[in-house]
Design a protein around this motif. Structure first.
Motif, PDB file in Angstrom:
ATOM      1  N   THR A   1       0.750  -1.132  -0.145  1.00 29.58           N
ATOM      2  CA  THR A   1       0.003  -0.021  -0.085  1.00 29.58           C
ATOM      3  C   THR A   1       1.042   1.128  -0.106  1.00 29.58           C
ATOM      4  N   SER A   2       1.872   1.194   0.883  1.00 26.90           N
ATOM      5  CA  SER A   2       2.780   2.349   0.665  1.00 26.90           C
ATOM      6  C   SER A   2       3.442   2.874  -0.464  1.00 26.90           C
ATOM      7  N   LYS A   3       3.766   1.460  -1.104  1.00 26.92           N
ATOM      8  CA  LYS A   3       4.574   1.482  -2.335  1.00 26.92           C
ATOM      9  C   LYS A   3       3.576   2.030  -3.589  1.00 26.92           C
ATOM     10  N   GLY A   4       2.095   2.120  -3.173  1.00 20.39           N
ATOM     11  CA  GLY A   4       1.233   2.444  -4.120  1.00 20.39           C
ATOM     12  C   GLY A   4       0.577   1.324  -4.855  1.00 20.39           C
ATOM     13  N   ASP A   5       1.187   0.055  -4.688  1.00 20.29           N
ATOM     14  CA  ASP A   5       0.707  -1.230  -5.380  1.00 20.29           C
ATOM     15  C   ASP A   5      -0.484  -1.671  -5.102  1.00 20.29           C
ATOM     16  N   LEU A   6      -1.767  -0.888  -5.101  1.00 22.33           N
ATOM     17  CA  LEU A   6      -2.786  -1.387  -4.458  1.00 22.33           C
ATOM     18  C   LEU A   6      -3.421  -2.643  -5.046  1.00 22.33           C
ATOM     19  N   PRO A   7      -3.165  -2.932  -6.422  1.00 20.90           N
ATOM     20  CA  PRO A   7      -3.660  -4.334  -6.743  1.00 20.90           C
ATOM     21  C   PRO A   7      -3.151  -5.339  -5.918  1.00 20.90           C
ATOM     22  N   LEU A   8      -1.733  -5.290  -5.764  1.00 21.04           N
ATOM     23  CA  LEU A   8      -1.061  -6.497  -5.327  1.00 21.04           C
ATOM     24  C   LEU A   8      -1.539  -6.457  -3.500  1.00 21.04           C
TER      25      LEU A   8
END
Ligand SMILES: Nc1ncnc2c1ncn2[C@@H]1O[C@H](COP(=O)(O)OP(=O)(O)O)[C@@H](O)[C@H]1O
Ligand SMILES: [Mg+2]
Lengths: 275, 240, 230
Positions: free
Chosen positions: C192-199
């Motif tokens: 989430t903090s990396k902005g990789d919301l799908p993962l």
């Protein structure tokens, strides 16, 4: 019957948990979210491990927290970017020696529509003044991280005392870089970020780079061994091996080779004594 | 490993049992002697169950004292009770009996034959493996009786053990009680069924509102009751 | 970077890094539940059976501890295990063992409080019978725990659900170290903090599936057991 077998299985797993993680040839590095989230460690550590057999465990924290982790003796090596704080850490005797390793740069990102009218500028100080005068939404990490300290420093250089001058447009979220970017993307605000995190960030939304290239946006990383005289548990041989490798020709080349979408993120400068 | 001395006679010396402001047993003095069954009668709420539980040692008197064979605080190694609403352990019928056998230190090798014998005695041989809590009310009552007998008691307290049974099952239980009594085990049983009291009693203790109204041999009690309450009760009228 | 592949796909294709994360999550949370059960069940049973002055206050506090905030537990365990803390010489900070300790602290009050309630109810039902059978204190506790075992499984599941779902405590004491102390929840926080919301969402779904699977397994076991023991 069944429950007894289930409990057995769980008990076995508990015993297993006790033994499975006994690794001795390893060090713990307290570092920052930017180095971790960008994938730099994912790139460097396998090379280091292949060469030395040493496992490097990275706890990624804000710089302030990472330095505190070192101060408590909970890490062997610090790899952070806040030169003033690092030198304070050294002068208090918690570190042995600071080695400059590399730098990257910060960029100011904001909404494509650019309500502050600063896009394309190379003058970060002018951009900060514009944000303040127009009262445009700005997200501050507010977590004492290296990035946060760099941001505070830029306000100071712009002649703005942010502690007293901040208005409702200035939002301190007290979280990491990713959370700050997520917040900015969701609310069309400006935010100061390191380029590495920005490039690997996946949820950019409408955000684009507004200001970059100002020398004052450069961000120096240093590495230090936690002082074994203060904390005898520090694995000084392995830790020093890691530091020596980072500043060696081989380590410096590995850093330069790390790219995202063809873009280099970190610029090695171990040979620059003033860095 | 049994105490060599007997728990009998059980003596109540001016025993009062109170729960908060409610007086359940009110100054009872009574002696339970070896011999023929003693039947406790009295209307609902007269204190029969409380008296049995006190005699068993499950309830401590608020005033007065109870002695077993002249001693106080005698652990219930030679006494057993079938409660009015027996609790079934969450195990099979046979495991309930095994539990009681183990609690009275019966050797493991003897346990299975005792279980089979006791289940057969109360007519539950077919239901040995049924979870006890899935048995009907009457079956549970009979299992509780088997479980009490498993402790090989010298005194057996029974609290309305036939209350939820049909006539055939009632007869079966009464036959068991009779046989047990013949073997020299002291029966103390509560009932509000006068017919049953007549069939089983050696002597009678009549309770009303927590007090002993009348005691004596069954024949005398039924033929020449001394008190108005006893006469009313025996006549089948409502005693309130 | 597996950004465009869902976590579920990674699990199905046996991605070793992700399987290691799932495995560590299960080991940490299940070990914590086992340890918390070893502490919480006897404690809860004792609290149910022993009368002492201040017992009501202990019960109120215990029930309140069921809602301990994970970050507070994490911080307390962190301070205790840090080299600068009282247990620093154990060298456990930033290891899976530290995570197990933190989750044990988090889960033990839940198991103890639910055990206390369950055993107390059963004791009310059994008291006269066990006293009449002259069963001593140890035998009583053993009988009550054994006969309450199916209800206690529910308490264990409640504890497991809490442990498997929390991130606040383990991220502080574990440090979310890649390949060492990264669990499903800390990986979700990181993605989430990396902005990789799908993962992050994919990992969340894997976590939910696993929690449901563990519950279904325990429920089936409980039903089967109950059919046998009543
Ligand atoms: N724990 C208790 N608290 C308050 N009242 C009680 C308690 N136990 C029994 N009683 C009351 O004492 C009276 C006698 O009860 P019990 O001994 O069960 O009578 P019986 O078996 O003759 O029906 C009843 O009125 C009952 O409600
Ligand atoms: Mg009664």
């Amino acid at each position: 019957m069944f429950t007894r077998r289930l409990l057995m299985a769980i008990a076995v797993s508990a015993v297993f948990a006790g033994s499975a993680f006994a690794q001795d040839k390893s060090i713990l590095v307290a570092s920052t979210t930017s180095t971790q989230d960008s994938g730099l460690f994912g790139h460097l550590l396998p090379m280091f491990k292949a060469k030395t057999g040493i496992d490097v465990k990275v706890v990624a924290q804000g710089t302030g927290q990472a330095i505190d982790t070192g101060r408590r003796g909970d890490a062997d090596v610090l790899f952070v970017h806040a030169k003033a704080a690092e030198e304070k850490f050294l002068s208090e005797g918690f570190g042995v020696k600071r080695y400059p390793v590399m730098y990257n740069d910060f960029v100011l990102v904001g909404p494509k529509s650019d309500p502050a009218g600063i896009k394309g500028s190379k003058d970060i100080v002018a951009a900060f003044k514009a944000l303040k005068e127009k009262g445009i939404d700005f997200i501050s990490r507010g977590d004492k991280s290296g990035t946060h300290q760099a941001e505070l420093n830029l306000w100071k250089v712009a002649g703005i005392d942010i502690a007293t001058d901040k208005g409702p447009w200035y939002k301190e979220i007290g979280q990491g870089m990713g959370a700050a970017l997520n917040t900015a993307a969701a609310s069309n605000a400006y935010v100061l970020t390191d380029r590495a995190t920005w490039l690997s960030f996946k949820n950019k939304g409408d955000l684009v780079i507004e200001v970059e290239g100002d020398k004052r946006l450069f961000n120096q990383y240093g590495v230090m061994l936690v002082n074994p005289a203060k904390h005898p548990n520090v694995k000084k041989e392995f830790g020093q091996q890691f530091i020596d490798w980072l500043v060696s020709t081989e380590g410096q080349k590995a850093i330069a080779d790390f790219k995202i979408n063809g873009e280099q993120l970190f610029y090695p400068n171990a040979s620059d004594p003033g860095a | 490993m049994r105490a060599p001395t007997s728990d009998l006679p059980i003596r109540f010396e001016n025993v009062t049992v109170a729960a908060g402001a409610v007086t359940i047993l009110d100054g009872i003095s009574l002696t339970l002697n070896p011999g023929t069954p003693t039947i406790l009668i009295g209307p609902n709420g007269s204190g029969k169950s409380t008296l049995l539980r006190t005699a068993m040692g499950l309830v401590r008197p608020s005033q007065g004292r109870v002695t077993w064979g002249g001693r106080e605080d005698v652990p219930p190694t030679r006494r057993a009770i079938v409660l009015q609403r027996p609790a079934m352990l969450r195990r099979s019928a046979s495991a309930n009996i095994r539990y009681a056998l183990r609690a009275s230190d019966v050797a493991r090798t003897e346990q299975q034959s005792r279980i089979d014998e006791l289940l057969a005695l109360v007519g539950l041989g077919q239901l040995a493996d049924r979870p006890a809590r899935r048995l009907s009310g009457g079956e549970q009552q009979r299992l509780a009786l088997a479980r009490a007998l498993a402790r090989d008691p010298a005194i057996l307290f029974l609290d309305e053990p036939t209350a939820s049974l049909d006539p055939a099952a009632t007869k079966a239980i009464e036959d068991i009680v009779h046989a047990v009594s013949q073997r020299g085990i002291k029966i103390v049983m509560a009932t509000h069924d006068l017919g049953e009291a007549r069939r089983l009693a050696g002597d009678i203790v009549m309770l009303h509102r927590g007090r002993v109204i009348e005691t004596g041999p069954a024949a005398a009690f039924f033929n020449t009751p001394q008190t108005g309450e006893a006469r009313t009760f025996i006549a089948g009228e409502l005693l309130v | 970077m597996p950004g465009d592949v869902s976590a579920l796909q990674l699990v199905l294709t046996g991605d070793p890094a992700l399987l290691a994360i799932v495995r560590l999550s299960l080991i940490v949370s299940l070990s914590a539940v086992v340890l918390a059960a070893l502490i919480g069940i006897p404690f809860g049973a004792a609290l149910a059976l022993i009368q002492f002055p201040g017992r009501q206050a202990v019960i109120v506090v215990l029930n309140a501890l069921m809602g301990l905030p994970p970050v507070v537990v994490g911080l307390a365990v962190f301070l205790a295990l840090s080299r600068a803390g009282p247990l620093g010489s154990w060298g456990l900070l930033f290891t899976p063992k530290a995570m197990i300790i933190a989750q044990t602290v988090l889960v033990a009050p839940i198991i103890a409080a639910l055990t206390r309630q369950t055993i107390e109810d059963l004791w009310l039902e059994y008291r006269d019978e066990l006293t009449a059978m002259n069963v001593g204190p140890v035998g009583r506790v053993a009988t009550l725990i054994w006969d309450a075992r199916f209800s206690l499984v529910t308490a264990l599941l409640a504890g497991f659900g809490r442990a498997a779902a929390e991130v606040g405590a383990i991220i502080i004491v574990g440090g979310n170290i890649d390949g060492f102390t990264r669990t499903m929840t800390t990986a979700i926080a990181l993605e989430t903090s990396k902005g990789d919301l799908p993962l992050a969402v994919g990992l969340g779904m894997v976590l939910i599936v696993i929690v449901i699977a563990v519950n279904a397994l325990a429920w089936t076991a409980r039903r089967a057991g109950e059919r046998m023991a009543g």
